[in-house]
Design an enzyme around this catalytic site. Sequence first.
Site, short mmCIF file in Angstrom:
data_model
loop_
_atom_site.label_atom_id
_atom_site.label_comp_id
_atom_site.label_asym_id
_atom_site.label_seq_id
_atom_site.Cartn_x
_atom_site.Cartn_y
_atom_site.Cartn_z
N ASN A 10 0.83 -1.21 0.00
CA ASN A 10 0.00 0.00 0.00
C ASN A 10 0.87 1.26 0.00
OD1 ASN A 10 -2.46 -1.43 0.20
ND2 ASN A 10 -2.11 -1.72 2.38
N HIS B 102 -13.65 -1.58 5.98
CA HIS B 102 -12.49 -2.21 6.62
C HIS B 102 -12.83 -2.72 8.04
CE1 HIS B 102 -8.37 -2.11 8.46
NE2 HIS B 102 -8.06 -2.57 7.27
N GLU C 270 -16.06 4.44 2.99
CA GLU C 270 -14.67 4.70 2.59
C GLU C 270 -14.63 5.43 1.26
OE1 GLU C 270 -12.36 1.09 2.63
OE2 GLU C 270 -13.23 0.46 4.54
N SER D 283 -10.77 -0.96 -0.16
CA SER D 283 -9.41 -1.51 -0.14
C SER D 283 -9.24 -2.76 -0.98
CB SER D 283 -8.99 -1.79 1.30
OG SER D 283 -9.95 -2.58 1.96
N ASP E 278 -13.57 7.19 5.59
CA ASP E 278 -12.21 6.68 5.74
C ASP E 278 -11.46 6.87 4.43
OD1 ASP E 278 -9.88 5.29 6.14
OD2 ASP E 278 -10.83 3.52 7.03
N HIS F 29 -7.23 4.75 1.53
CA HIS F 29 -6.65 4.41 0.22
C HIS F 29 -6.78 5.55 -0.79
CE1 HIS F 29 -5.74 0.27 1.25
NE2 HIS F 29 -6.83 0.33 1.98
N LYS G 65 -0.23 3.98 4.70
CA LYS G 65 -0.38 3.49 3.31
C LYS G 65 0.48 4.38 2.41
CE LYS G 65 -3.43 0.41 4.56
NZ LYS G 65 -4.79 0.47 5.07
C1 LIG Z 1 -5.32 -0.09 6.47
C2 LIG Z 1 -6.62 0.49 6.75
C3 LIG Z 1 -6.92 1.01 8.01
C4 LIG Z 1 -6.01 0.83 9.20
O1 LIG Z 1 -4.82 1.53 9.07
P1 LIG Z 1 -3.51 1.04 9.84
O2 LIG Z 1 -2.70 2.29 9.96
O3 LIG Z 1 -2.87 -0.02 9.01
O4 LIG Z 1 -3.93 0.52 11.18
C5 LIG Z 1 -8.14 1.62 8.18
N1 LIG Z 1 -9.04 1.71 7.17
C6 LIG Z 1 -8.78 1.20 5.95
C7 LIG Z 1 -9.80 1.34 4.87
C8 LIG Z 1 -7.58 0.57 5.70
O5 LIG Z 1 -7.32 0.04 4.51
#
Ligand SMILES: *Cc1c(COP(=O)(O)O)cnc(C)c1O
Length: 336
Positions: free
Chosen positions: A45, A131, A177, A181, A206, A209, A240
């Site tokens: 990522n 997620h 989101e 993801s 969120d 990504h 990421k």
């Molecule tokens: C990876 C991810 C998270 C969590 O992030 P980390 O920093 O790895 O704990 C939260 N939401 C989504 C959509 C993700 O892909």
Amino acid sequence: MSDIYARQLEAVRAHSLDRHLREVRSSHGTVVEIDGKQLINFASNDYLGLANDPRLREAATKAIAEFGVGAGASRLISGTHSSHVRLETALAKWKGTEVALSFGSGYAAAVGAIPALVGKNDIILLDKLCHASLIDGARLSAATLRIFPHNHLGKLKSLLEWGCRKNSTARILIITESVFSMDGDRAPLREIVELKKNFRAQLLLDEAHAIGVIGPNGRGLVAEENFSPEVDVQMGTLSKALGVSGGYMRNIDILAEELPVRPVSAIVPWIIGDEQATLAAARSLQDEGFFVPAIRYPTVAKGSARLRVTVSAAHEEAELRSLGAAIKRIAKKKLR
Ligand SMILES: *Cc1c(COP(=O)(O)O)cnc(C)c1O
């Protein structure tokens, strides 16, 4: 190991759902060494290739020299350092929000933020493909949780109507989101904002990504669609595209300086369906020198196993072309 676990493991293996950690023997990059073999890495990522950027290495080293490696206590006790305050000020400015709050990880942000926004008398409406961190945060909040089918505006609307009827004083929080993801598609933000306004709901988006990948200077979907005041809470992660775990300010400076590309997302799934066939395809790709993970239940629904290709700005065009050719060869073989 006790029999119950052995039997459970056997069942997981029989369905091709067993998982194994793979030791990477090199620093992170577009080429990694696994099992003594150099593989082109399409599993990461780290969309901008920042995880190993000399400017970030230097900033991290400097921060360690100045502050050490631990904060001593939780942030409310004595753990809020000026580096944290600087990070949050920079994030809020960059995102155009009132304030920003940083956590140790994206997961911690979800389980920290969601229970602070809603409680047991409230309602959460969450997209089916969200997620795991958002699901855990929603469960921890003790709010009534309803899942709507992925990006399904009609169902979201009827759940909003149901929520308003059920309890006119409850807070309703929509969680979704920007970029999903495991599919790489986006949420219909404009329509969701319209709905949340009509029903006086809150929206948590969120951007994990989307940050670093879409929007002006990689500021995400909210910035791209110009919805900053309408989205109540924007969540994201530095782990990421921003290439680190935890937070250092330098990566935001770098994004502010440069980001010429405008992709839809950096995630390209090849949905195969069958778990065993997906594992076999991942192995074939590995034999040809590519690291592409096989994503299976419970990360995605049963029977929708897939290879998840993630591209980075650090990949060479030739690497992308050779992966494309290898996937074509493998797909043809499978069809025969
Ligand atoms: C990876 C991810 C998270 C969590 O992030 P980390 O920093 O790895 O704990 C939260 N939401 C989504 C959509 C993700 O892909």
